[in-house]
Design a protein around this motif. Structure first.
Motif, short mmCIF file in Angstrom:
data_model
loop_
_atom_site.label_atom_id
_atom_site.label_comp_id
_atom_site.label_asym_id
_atom_site.label_seq_id
_atom_site.Cartn_x
_atom_site.Cartn_y
_atom_site.Cartn_z
N ARG A 81 2.67 -3.40 -8.95
CA ARG A 81 2.45 -3.62 -7.99
C ARG A 81 1.67 -1.61 -8.24
NH1 ARG A 81 7.44 -2.05 -6.09
NH2 ARG A 81 6.94 0.46 -6.93
N ALA A 104 1.24 -6.31 -4.20
CA ALA A 104 1.70 -5.46 -3.54
C ALA A 104 3.19 -5.53 -3.16
CB ALA A 104 0.90 -5.39 -1.61
N SER A 135 5.81 -6.54 -5.82
CA SER A 135 6.35 -6.82 -6.25
C SER A 135 7.51 -5.64 -6.52
CB SER A 135 5.70 -6.83 -7.66
OG SER A 135 5.62 -6.97 -8.69
#
Length: 161
Positions: free
Chosen positions: A71, A63, A65
């Motif tokens: 993500r 989450a 990234s």
């Protein structure tokens, strides 16, 4: 109450994610993207020392990234499938709830930064968990008492739109 909370989490994630598509991609690496592509293509390639629980926590970590493939396509979409399909235990779901709740306020109020990925995608993950609870309840009243003010605080205090 559950439907309202799902809506609030989704509104928070949409409000925060609106401009994330314009973010530059992180340099491509062999590591997590390639490994996850192999894992998803052939579940027999899963590492013997990793449980679904361990892999779900790794997905949750994506989450944060800045890489949209990691993500969105891996972290969020695979989590959504697993949560929807019932692959995670209630204990796993509760752990993910606590993790994403804690992420909602990390770096909140700061100006523009990549921290918005963690906050916005954690809100999105929370909406999946609440949606799962609407179909098969696992949350208790205390969970809702923690979720509502956390999401409201995110909506009020987030500055990176």
């Amino acid at each position: 109450m559950r439907q309202i909370l799902i809506l609030v989490c989704l509104v928070a994630s949409v409000a925060l994610c609106a401009n994330l598509g314009a973010s530059p991609r992180a340099p491509s690496t062999e590591d997590p993207k390639t490994r996850w592509a192999k894992l998803l293509a052939d579940e027999s390639s899963w590492p013997a020392d990793k449980s679904v629980h361990d892999l779900a926590l790794e997905l949750a970590s994506f989450a944060a990234s800045p890489d949209p493939t990691l993500r969105d396509e891996i972290g969020y979409e695979v989590s959504a499938r697993w949560i929807g399909a019932g692959r995670l235990s209630v204990a796993d779901l509760k752990e993910l709830l606590g993790l994403h709740l804690a992420n909602l306020h990390k770096g909140i109020g700061a100006g523009e930064s990549d921290g918005v990925f963690l906050r916005s995608f954690s809100a999105l993950h929370l909406s999946m968990l609440v949606s799962r609870d609407a179909r098969q309840p696992f949350l208790v009243e205390a969970d809702f008492r923690a979720l509502v003010p956390a999401v409201v605080k995110l909506l009020k205090e987030e500055r990176d739109r």
